[in-house]
Write a protein that holds these residues in place. Sequence first.
Motif, short mmCIF file in Angstrom:
data_model
loop_
_atom_site.label_atom_id
_atom_site.label_comp_id
_atom_site.label_asym_id
_atom_site.label_seq_id
_atom_site.Cartn_x
_atom_site.Cartn_y
_atom_site.Cartn_z
N GLU A 49 0.83 -1.20 0.00
CA GLU A 49 0.00 0.00 0.00
C GLU A 49 0.86 1.26 0.00
O GLU A 49 0.59 2.22 -0.72
CB GLU A 49 -0.92 0.00 1.22
CG GLU A 49 -1.87 1.17 1.27
CD GLU A 49 -2.79 1.12 2.49
OE1 GLU A 49 -3.68 1.98 2.58
OE2 GLU A 49 -2.61 0.22 3.35
N THR A 53 1.12 4.21 -2.94
CA THR A 53 0.90 5.63 -2.68
C THR A 53 2.10 6.47 -3.06
O THR A 53 1.97 7.56 -3.61
CB THR A 53 0.56 5.86 -1.18
OG1 THR A 53 -0.49 4.98 -0.79
CG2 THR A 53 0.11 7.30 -0.95
N GLU A 56 2.02 7.17 -6.57
CA GLU A 56 1.05 8.21 -6.93
C GLU A 56 1.62 9.61 -6.74
O GLU A 56 1.35 10.50 -7.55
CB GLU A 56 -0.21 8.05 -6.09
CG GLU A 56 -1.04 6.82 -6.44
CD GLU A 56 -2.31 6.73 -5.60
OE1 GLU A 56 -2.77 7.79 -5.13
OE2 GLU A 56 -2.83 5.62 -5.42
N ARG A 120 -1.16 13.23 -1.24
CA ARG A 120 -2.26 12.35 -0.90
C ARG A 120 -2.53 12.43 0.61
O ARG A 120 -1.61 12.56 1.41
CB ARG A 120 -1.96 10.89 -1.26
CG ARG A 120 -1.89 10.62 -2.74
CD ARG A 120 -3.22 10.82 -3.46
NE ARG A 120 -3.12 10.47 -4.87
CZ ARG A 120 -2.72 11.32 -5.83
NH1 ARG A 120 -2.37 12.56 -5.50
NH2 ARG A 120 -2.67 10.92 -7.09
N LEU A 122 -3.50 10.26 3.55
CA LEU A 122 -3.44 8.82 3.82
C LEU A 122 -4.55 8.37 4.76
O LEU A 122 -5.07 7.26 4.63
CB LEU A 122 -2.08 8.46 4.44
CG LEU A 122 -0.85 8.89 3.64
CD1 LEU A 122 0.41 8.50 4.40
CD2 LEU A 122 -0.86 8.26 2.26
#
Length: 200
Positions: A49, A53, A56, A120, A122
Motif C-alpha cells: 500500500e 501511494t 502516486e 495524498r 493517507l
Amino acid sequence: MRLESLFSHRDALPNQALVLGAAMGVATALLLGLSQHVTPIIDALKTQEQRETISEVLPLVTLSEEFRPQSRRFEFDGVAYDLFSFEGGYWVVTGQTIGYGGKMDLMVGTDSQGVIQGVRVLQHSETPGLGDKIELSKSDWILSFNQRSLMNTERWKVKKEGGEFDQFSGATITPRAVVNGVHHMLQALEYEEGVNHDKL
C-alpha cells in the motif's frame, strides 16, 4: 454427606487448576503461532500500500516489486516527519496536520527543487460529504498542489483567506488544514535537506 462432598470438591481443585493452566498454555501457543504467521502478511500488505501511494505522489519514479520503503525521522518546528529519498533527487515526506475531525496523515512527493509531484491524504476523520473531498476518489482538489513549490506559490491559504487554494462549500477548516500541512512539509524539507529552490 455435605462434609464428604466438600472434601471431594477440594480434592478436585488442583486437577481443575492444572487443566485450566494447560488450556491457557495451549491457547497462548496458538495465538503466538497465528501472530507469527499473520504479521508478515500484514507487513507485506502495508508495504504494498505504501509503495502504491509513493508511486502516486512520485509518478516519474519507477519502484520495483522488491522495493522496501525506508524512512528517516526528523523534527521541524515541533512536528515529526518521515523522509524518504529516491534516485534523481526525489523526496517523499509524510506527517500529520490537524483538521476538523482530528489528525490527518499526509504524504507529499517532490522533485530535487522542491516542486510538488503529488499529494495524498493517507488517513483522516473529516465529515463525509464535505471534508472528504480531500480524497482523490471524491474530488480532484488534491491535484491542485501539483507543480507548486515554496518559490512559485506565495500565499499558502485558501482563497477565502486571501490565498491561492479553493475551499469546499460548507467546509473551510479541512482544506485549510491540508494547505497548512503541505506548506509546513515543504518548509521542513527545505530545512532538513537544504533543497535549492533558487534553481527554479
